[in-house]
Design an enzyme around this catalytic site. Structure first.
Site, PDB file in Angstrom:
ATOM      1  N   GLY A  12       0.781  -1.233   0.000  1.00  0.00           N
ATOM      2  CA  GLY A  12       0.000   0.000   0.000  1.00  0.00           C
ATOM      3  C   GLY A  12       0.813   1.283   0.000  1.00  0.00           C
ATOM      4  CB  SER A  13       4.361   2.133  -0.626  1.00  0.00           C
ATOM      5  OG  SER A  13       4.556   1.716  -1.954  1.00  0.00           O
ATOM      6  CG  ASN A  14       2.095   3.467  -5.581  1.00  0.00           C
ATOM      7  OD1 ASN A  14       2.571   4.495  -6.059  1.00  0.00           O
ATOM      8  ND2 ASN A  14       2.627   2.278  -5.767  1.00  0.00           N
ATOM      9  CE  LYS A  91      -7.501 -12.194  -6.756  1.00  0.00           C
ATOM     10  NZ  LYS A  91      -7.341 -13.553  -7.220  1.00  0.00           N
ATOM     11  CG  ASN A 107      -3.120  -0.068 -13.026  1.00  0.00           C
ATOM     12  OD1 ASN A 107      -3.050  -0.393 -11.836  1.00  0.00           O
ATOM     13  ND2 ASN A 107      -2.428  -0.693 -13.967  1.00  0.00           N
ATOM     14  CG  HIS A 109       2.657  -1.287 -15.471  1.00  0.00           C
ATOM     15  ND1 HIS A 109       2.227  -2.555 -15.155  1.00  0.00           N
ATOM     16  CD2 HIS A 109       3.756  -1.438 -16.253  1.00  0.00           C
ATOM     17  CE1 HIS A 109       3.027  -3.432 -15.749  1.00  0.00           C
ATOM     18  NE2 HIS A 109       3.959  -2.786 -16.418  1.00  0.00           N
ATOM     19  CG  ASP A 150      -0.641  -3.646 -17.147  1.00  0.00           C
ATOM     20  OD1 ASP A 150      -1.141  -3.050 -16.179  1.00  0.00           O
ATOM     21  OD2 ASP A 150       0.073  -4.657 -17.023  1.00  0.00           O
ATOM     22  CD  GLU A 179       5.319   2.143  -8.793  1.00  0.00           C
ATOM     23  OE1 GLU A 179       4.231   1.911  -8.240  1.00  0.00           O
ATOM     24  OE2 GLU A 179       6.123   1.239  -9.068  1.00  0.00           O
TER      25      GLU A 179
HETATM   26  C1  GRF Z   1       3.623  -0.963  -7.447  1.00  0.00           C
HETATM   27  O1  GRF Z   1       4.877  -1.252  -7.949  1.00  0.00           O
HETATM   28  C2  GRF Z   1       2.647  -0.693  -8.567  1.00  0.00           C
HETATM   29  O2  GRF Z   1       3.229  -0.127  -9.690  1.00  0.00           O
HETATM   30  C3  GRF Z   1       2.134  -2.063  -8.892  1.00  0.00           C
HETATM   31  O3  GRF Z   1       2.073  -2.728  -7.668  1.00  0.00           O
HETATM   32  C4  GRF Z   1       2.997  -2.158  -6.738  1.00  0.00           C
HETATM   33  C5  GRF Z   1       2.222  -1.772  -5.523  1.00  0.00           C
HETATM   34  O4  GRF Z   1       3.020  -1.385  -4.459  1.00  0.00           O
HETATM   35  N1  GRF Z   1       0.901  -1.975  -9.636  1.00  0.00           N
HETATM   36  P1  GRF Z   1       2.352  -0.736  -3.163  1.00  0.00           P
HETATM   37  O5  GRF Z   1       1.343  -1.761  -2.633  1.00  0.00           O
HETATM   38  O6  GRF Z   1       1.677   0.537  -3.564  1.00  0.00           O
HETATM   39  O7  GRF Z   1       3.488  -0.532  -2.219  1.00  0.00           O
END
Ligand code: GRF
Length: 210
Positions: A12-14, A91, A107, A109, A150, A179
């Site tokens: 969940g870092s994003n 998913k 999304n 990627h 994607d 990201e």
């Molecule tokens: C990220 O590298 C994102 O690009 C991909 O899954 C990863 C998720 O990382 N779709 P996080 O859970 O946000 O840390």
């Protein structure tokens, strides 16, 4: 103020990066719900700690796929969701959601789409492929989601150099850092109604590269 639903499966870092920018007042939005197939992931823990409503959507809880998809759509509609962010969601998003929220699902990627994308290209596999094919450059992509993995229109990309000494892990770490800048930036633009479609391509209005 846009209402945002985030879909997660992992650390969940994003999601946390977007949440942070909201708390700091940089994004005119609010994360009103978090969906996950994995009740035990780090992202769900963070949502719990931050009192963000959680919905676990998986086959164990909803054995009937149709019922599951309907519940998901109804929940998003009831909450009047404006934007869906897939932040490491492993998913395929149900087709009813993809249809209903066209150009409102983002999304992220960990590669420079359209290369190294599609089924099977996720996580470390993307970085392995980049290194194995001798690419000098990689990066991250945020795109709108359509019915193919994607594949939807690309909104914004950021690049990193691939070093001779890179391992998939070291490259992944550098891309992930990127990201955390890229995704909030696109979410911010969306929340300010600055992403428009021009000749079937997304364009960020008043976008300043730096
Ligand atoms: C990220 O590298 C994102 O690009 C991909 O899954 C990863 C998720 O990382 N779709 P996080 O859970 O946000 O840390």
């Amino acid at each position: 103020m846009k209402k945002i639903a985030v879909f997660v499966s992992g650390g969940g870092s994003n999601f946390i990066a977007i949440h942070r920018q909201i708390i700091q007042g940089n994004i005119l939005g609010k994360i009103v719900m978090v969906f996950s197939n994995n009740p035990n992931c780090g992202a769900i823990k963070f949502a719990e700690e931050n009192s963000i409503p959680i919905f676990i959507i998986n086959a164990a809880r909803y054995p009937n796929a149709h019922t599951r998809d309907e519940f998901l759509l109804e929940t998003c509609l009831k909450a009047e969701i404006d934007l869906i962010c897939l932040a490491g969601f492993m998913k395929m998003l149900p087709q009813n959601i993809v249809k209903q929220y066209e150009y409102r699902i983002l999304n992220i990627h960990p590669g420079l789409l359209p290369e190294f994308g599609g089924k099977g290209f996720y996580g470390t596999r993307v970085h392995e492929a980049v290194i194995n094919t001798g690419k000098r450059e990689s990066g991250a992509t945020v795109h709108f989601v359509d019915e193919i993995y994607d594949h939807g229109p690309i909104i914004l990309q950021k690049k990193v150099e691939v070093m001779e000494t890179d391992t998939p892990e070291s490259l992944a770490a550098r891309v992930l850092k990127l990201e955390h800048e890229l995704f909030p930036e696109v979410v911010k633009a969306f929340c300010e109604n600055k992403i428009i479609m021009e000749n079937n391509k997304p364009k960020i209005l008043e976008y300043n590269e730096n």
